[in-house]
Motif scaffolding. Structure first.
Motif, PDB file in Angstrom:
ATOM      1  N   ILE A 202       0.281   0.245   3.710  1.00  0.00           N
ATOM      2  CA  ILE A 202      -0.764   0.035   4.712  1.00  0.00           C
ATOM      3  C   ILE A 202      -0.186  -0.788   5.859  1.00  0.00           C
ATOM      4  O   ILE A 202       0.887  -1.397   5.743  1.00  0.00           O
ATOM      5  CB  ILE A 202      -2.009  -0.672   4.142  1.00  0.00           C
ATOM      6  N   VAL A 203      -0.909  -0.798   6.978  1.00  0.00           N
ATOM      7  CA  VAL A 203      -0.566  -1.655   8.106  1.00  0.00           C
ATOM      8  C   VAL A 203      -1.799  -2.478   8.472  1.00  0.00           C
ATOM      9  O   VAL A 203      -2.930  -2.084   8.205  1.00  0.00           O
ATOM     10  CB  VAL A 203      -0.088  -0.844   9.336  1.00  0.00           C
ATOM     11  N   ALA A 204      -1.564  -3.627   9.100  1.00  0.00           N
ATOM     12  CA  ALA A 204      -2.656  -4.513   9.495  1.00  0.00           C
ATOM     13  C   ALA A 204      -2.331  -5.141  10.845  1.00  0.00           C
ATOM     14  O   ALA A 204      -1.194  -5.561  11.078  1.00  0.00           O
ATOM     15  CB  ALA A 204      -2.874  -5.600   8.441  1.00  0.00           C
ATOM     16  N   ARG A 205      -3.332  -5.207  11.721  1.00  0.00           N
ATOM     17  CA  ARG A 205      -3.154  -5.815  13.049  1.00  0.00           C
ATOM     18  C   ARG A 205      -3.811  -7.186  13.071  1.00  0.00           C
ATOM     19  O   ARG A 205      -4.980  -7.330  12.709  1.00  0.00           O
ATOM     20  CB  ARG A 205      -3.785  -4.935  14.129  1.00  0.00           C
ATOM     21  N   ASP A 206      -3.071  -8.210  13.523  1.00  0.00           N
ATOM     22  CA  ASP A 206      -3.651  -9.544  13.587  1.00  0.00           C
ATOM     23  C   ASP A 206      -4.352  -9.766  14.930  1.00  0.00           C
ATOM     24  O   ASP A 206      -4.343  -8.894  15.813  1.00  0.00           O
ATOM     25  CB  ASP A 206      -2.604 -10.613  13.285  1.00  0.00           C
TER      26      ASP A 206
END
Length: 294
Positions: A202-206
């Motif tokens: 998965i990827v996550a944007r802060d």
């Protein structure tokens, strides 16, 4: 272009409606045989390393539409999707049998906090969970538990990420805590393997617009490794979606919508060091009309 015609799958789904009360209503229709024949043809030509799905959208009035991929990373004209979905909070497509060919299978999160499983080709449309009102994130990146079935991820209001393992019949186990601290992210998404190791990532944007990669481990007890930085500048987008394989190269891709309503595609590379190629525009302004993209 080799693909399962959406009209056949839609005929099998035959007017699935998720109402405001959270009920799922469906008739099997007459498209099952045609849909199965088409999907079997598609299964023989897909590369087999990433799931292939159309792009589904729901507008402000609750109308569902489908955009098929053209096999080169572009989108065809939209067609009628699953009908009216006015009571929908979120939705996520799943590759139930892990053959990378979509069957119109999905989980729907309704306005009254119920989870509806839809498997049109198997004539399954039923509630599998309730009381999910405390989650602000809801999606399936694929198999995270080491079994065949695609699992669900949710995040609660305290920023804790939870894993819901799927059983063979599509029912869900109790929530398993992945960990706290996920409230720092404004978007979390993924669909399939991004790094070429065969495990779901998965990827996550802060909040600063930096995108981070979480490599999958294949172990439900600890589904992700520590994060690694992909890059900055991702706050230009108001939507990120793990889209699976959009161009039939066997790699998982990412779709992003910018604040003007244009749609972009980030082609997957299969490399952990740089999982996406440079963005390319696949849709002009107008995509902000959709309140749900899945």
């Amino acid at each position: 272009m080799h693909r399962l015609p959406r009209v056949a799958a839609a005929a099998a789904a035959a007017a699935l409606v998720v109402t405001a009360a959270g009920a799922a209503v469906a008739d099997e229709g007459t498209g099952r045989a045609a849909a199965m024949t088409a999907r079997q043809r598609l299964a023989r030509v897909l590369p087999g390393d990433a799931p292939h799905f159309p792009l589904e959208v729901v507008d402000g009035a609750g109308k569902d539409y489908t955009y098929m991929w053209d096999g080169k990373g572009g989108l065809e004209r939209r067609t009628e999707g699953l009908g009216d979905l006015p009571g929908l909070r979120a939705a996520t497509q799943v590759d139930t049998d892990s053959d990378n060919v979509y069957d119109s299978d999905a989980y729907f999160l309704t306005a009254d906090h119920k989870v509806i499983l839809s498997r049109p080709l198997d004539s399954v449309h039923r509630q599998v969970a309730s009381g999910w009102g405390g989650y602000d994130t809801f999606f399936s990146p694929g198999d995270l538990g080491g079994a065949k079935q695609p699992d669900l991820l949710t995040r609660d209001g305290q920023g804790v990420l939870w894993l819901h393992l799927a059983r063979e019949d599509g029912s869900l186990t109790g929530a398993k805590k992945v960990g706290p601290g996920w409230g720092q992210y404004t978007q979390i998404t993924g669909k399939g393997d991004l790094t070429g190791d065969g495990k779901t990532d998965i990827v996550a944007r802060d909040k600063d617009g930096v995108l981070w990669l979480y490599k999958g481990t294949g172990d439900w007890a600890k589904p992700f490794q520590g994060r690694t930085r992909i890059g900055g500048g991702w706050n230009q987008f108001n939507l990120l979606l793990g889209a699976g394989d959009t161009d039939l190269d066997g790699r998982a891709d990412l779709v992003a919508r910018d604040k003007s309503g244009a749609l972009w595609r980030y082609k997957g590379t299969g490399k952990a060091s740089a999982p996406f190629a440079a963005k390319e525009k696949i849709g002009n302004s107008g995509w902000n009309q959709y309140r749900i993209v899945y």
